[in-house]
Design an enzyme around this catalytic site. Structure first.
Site, PDB file in Angstrom:
ATOM      1  N   CYS A 100       0.883  -1.179   0.000  1.00 32.16           N
ATOM      2  CA  CYS A 100       0.000   0.000   0.000  1.00 32.16           C
ATOM      3  C   CYS A 100       0.912   1.217   0.000  1.00 32.16           C
ATOM      4  O   CYS A 100       0.916   2.029   0.922  1.00 32.16           O
ATOM      5  CB  CYS A 100      -0.913   0.012   1.220  1.00 32.16           C
ATOM      6  SG  CYS A 100      -1.988  -1.424   1.415  1.00 32.16           S
ATOM      7  N   GLY A 104       4.783   6.792  -0.769  1.00 33.42           N
ATOM      8  CA  GLY A 104       6.056   6.116  -0.868  1.00 33.42           C
ATOM      9  C   GLY A 104       7.100   6.384   0.189  1.00 33.42           C
ATOM     10  O   GLY A 104       8.201   5.844   0.107  1.00 33.42           O
ATOM     11  N   LYS A 106       7.475   5.344   3.273  1.00 32.26           N
ATOM     12  CA  LYS A 106       7.937   4.150   3.997  1.00 32.26           C
ATOM     13  C   LYS A 106       8.739   3.228   3.086  1.00 32.26           C
ATOM     14  O   LYS A 106       9.695   2.574   3.520  1.00 32.26           O
ATOM     15  CB  LYS A 106       6.749   3.430   4.632  1.00 32.26           C
ATOM     16  CG  LYS A 106       6.074   4.254   5.723  1.00 32.26           C
ATOM     17  CD  LYS A 106       4.938   3.513   6.375  1.00 32.26           C
ATOM     18  CE  LYS A 106       4.276   4.355   7.468  1.00 32.26           C
ATOM     19  NZ  LYS A 106       3.544   5.523   6.929  1.00 32.26           N
ATOM     20  N   ASP A 121       0.780  -0.028  -5.507  1.00 29.90           N
ATOM     21  CA  ASP A 121      -0.381   0.769  -5.103  1.00 29.90           C
ATOM     22  C   ASP A 121      -1.317   0.865  -6.303  1.00 29.90           C
ATOM     23  O   ASP A 121      -0.850   0.859  -7.451  1.00 29.90           O
ATOM     24  CB  ASP A 121       0.062   2.172  -4.669  1.00 29.90           C
ATOM     25  CG  ASP A 121      -1.001   2.887  -3.847  1.00 29.90           C
ATOM     26  OD1 ASP A 121      -0.969   2.751  -2.599  1.00 29.90           O
ATOM     27  OD2 ASP A 121      -1.870   3.557  -4.430  1.00 29.90           O
ATOM     28  N   ASP A 162       0.757  -0.957   4.938  1.00 28.66           N
ATOM     29  CA  ASP A 162       0.428   0.349   5.515  1.00 28.66           C
ATOM     30  C   ASP A 162      -0.955   0.725   4.992  1.00 28.66           C
ATOM     31  O   ASP A 162      -1.092   1.481   4.033  1.00 28.66           O
ATOM     32  CB  ASP A 162       1.492   1.376   5.116  1.00 28.66           C
ATOM     33  CG  ASP A 162       1.314   2.706   5.808  1.00 28.66           C
ATOM     34  OD1 ASP A 162       1.039   2.727   7.019  1.00 28.66           O
ATOM     35  OD2 ASP A 162       1.439   3.749   5.129  1.00 28.66           O
ATOM     36  N   CYS A 215      -1.793   5.082  10.372  1.00 28.88           N
ATOM     37  CA  CYS A 215      -1.558   6.374  11.022  1.00 28.88           C
ATOM     38  C   CYS A 215      -2.812   6.758  11.815  1.00 28.88           C
ATOM     39  O   CYS A 215      -3.152   7.928  11.945  1.00 28.88           O
ATOM     40  CB  CYS A 215      -1.159   7.451  10.025  1.00 28.88           C
ATOM     41  SG  CYS A 215      -2.323   7.722   8.671  1.00 28.88           S
TER      42      CYS A 215
END
Length: 278
Positions: A100, A104, A106, A121, A162, A215
């Site tokens: 995911c 970008g 991470k 993605d 993520d 998050c």
């Protein structure tokens, strides 16, 4: 706010809301040593200091992102997001899949130490931004358009999931979300996350690692989601990294980055190891 009062108490909830009302500082992850980046930033007319807590990130003042990137090799990233990459701790020489990935950050963080990162993605415009960052940094990242629930890869050493979430850990960067989110949104997104995790798990071989992250600060999207996944997938277990100073990893092995405690964007992550069958 009532959710947070119930979860962390009145004082901590008030501190969290106060943090959300502040203008976020500029976070930056340099590709080279922190001390050299601090010196280069000073030459460019800025001031930098270590964000700490094991993030490997800097807080930068006095420079806009474009000027910063023109003078120092690295990428813009909040230390809270950087901590997810630090917690993921890919093995030496690892092949990593970030399923995911866009925009970008991470994937770039993981590519600092991994041999190769496949970043997937479904969003073409967001992947275009990632491709530009890969070209600028020269990091070993390949970009592919694909959906996480149908992984375009299998047998890699580490898979990062993520997943889409409410983003309640990043409200200071997206203040409009306060009026868009409903009380039912965490539960709705938890269903999406469950579907994604079910598909993503197929890309993790026996002995491999799956890192689930959000998050969000909401239990439904974090601890509850991981707990339900582990109930359905008993061959996975929580395995936090060893040998790293990460004060935001709890006794249960989960990473919880709380804005009111750290000054960072909020984040959650669970590092899971798949066992060998038989």
């Amino acid at each position: 706010m009532s959710r947070w009062i119930d979860a962390v108490g009145l004082e901590a909830a008030g501190d969290r809301i106060a943090m959300d009302n502040r203008v976020p500082p500029l976070g930056f992850v340099p590709l080279g040593p922190l001390d050299r980046a601090v010196a280069d930033i000073a030459v460019a007319g800025g001031v930098a200091r270590s964000a700490g807590r094991g993030s490997g990130a800097l807080w930068v003042a006095g420079l806009d992102p474009r000027t910063l990137l023109a003078h120092v090799d690295g990428f813009v990233q909040d230390p809270g997001a950087a901590l997810v990459g630090r917690y993921a701790a890919p093995p030496e020489g690892a092949i990593v899949a970030d399923l995911c990935a866009a925009p970008g950050g991470k994937a770039l963080y993981l590519a600092r130490t991994a041999t190769y990162v496949l970043a997937a993605d479904p969003s073409a415009p967001r992947l275009a931004l990632l491709r530009r960052n890969v070209e600028r940094t020269g990091l070993p990242v390949g970009v592919v358009r694909a959906r996480a629930e149908a992984p375009p890869v299998a047998g890699v050493d580490l898979v990062l999931a993520d997943v889409p979430c409410t983003g309640t850990g990043t409200l200071r960067r997206h203040p409009d979300a306060r009026w868009r989110l409903s009380p039912e949104e965490p539960a709705r997104l938890a269903q999406v996350q469950a579907r994604l995790l079910h598909g993503i798990a197929r890309a993790v071989p026996p002995g491999g690692l799956l890192v689930y992250s959000t998050c969000s600060l909401e239990t439904e999207e974090n601890e509850d989601r991981v707990g339900a996944f582990l109930d359905d997938h008993p061959d996975f277990r929580v395995e936090p990294p060893t040998g790293r100073e990460l004060p935001d990893v709890g006794d249960d092995g989960y990473l919880r980055v709380l804005p009111e405690r750290t000054g960072f964007d909020g984040a959650f992550a669970a590092r899971l190891r798949r066992g060998h069958r038989g």
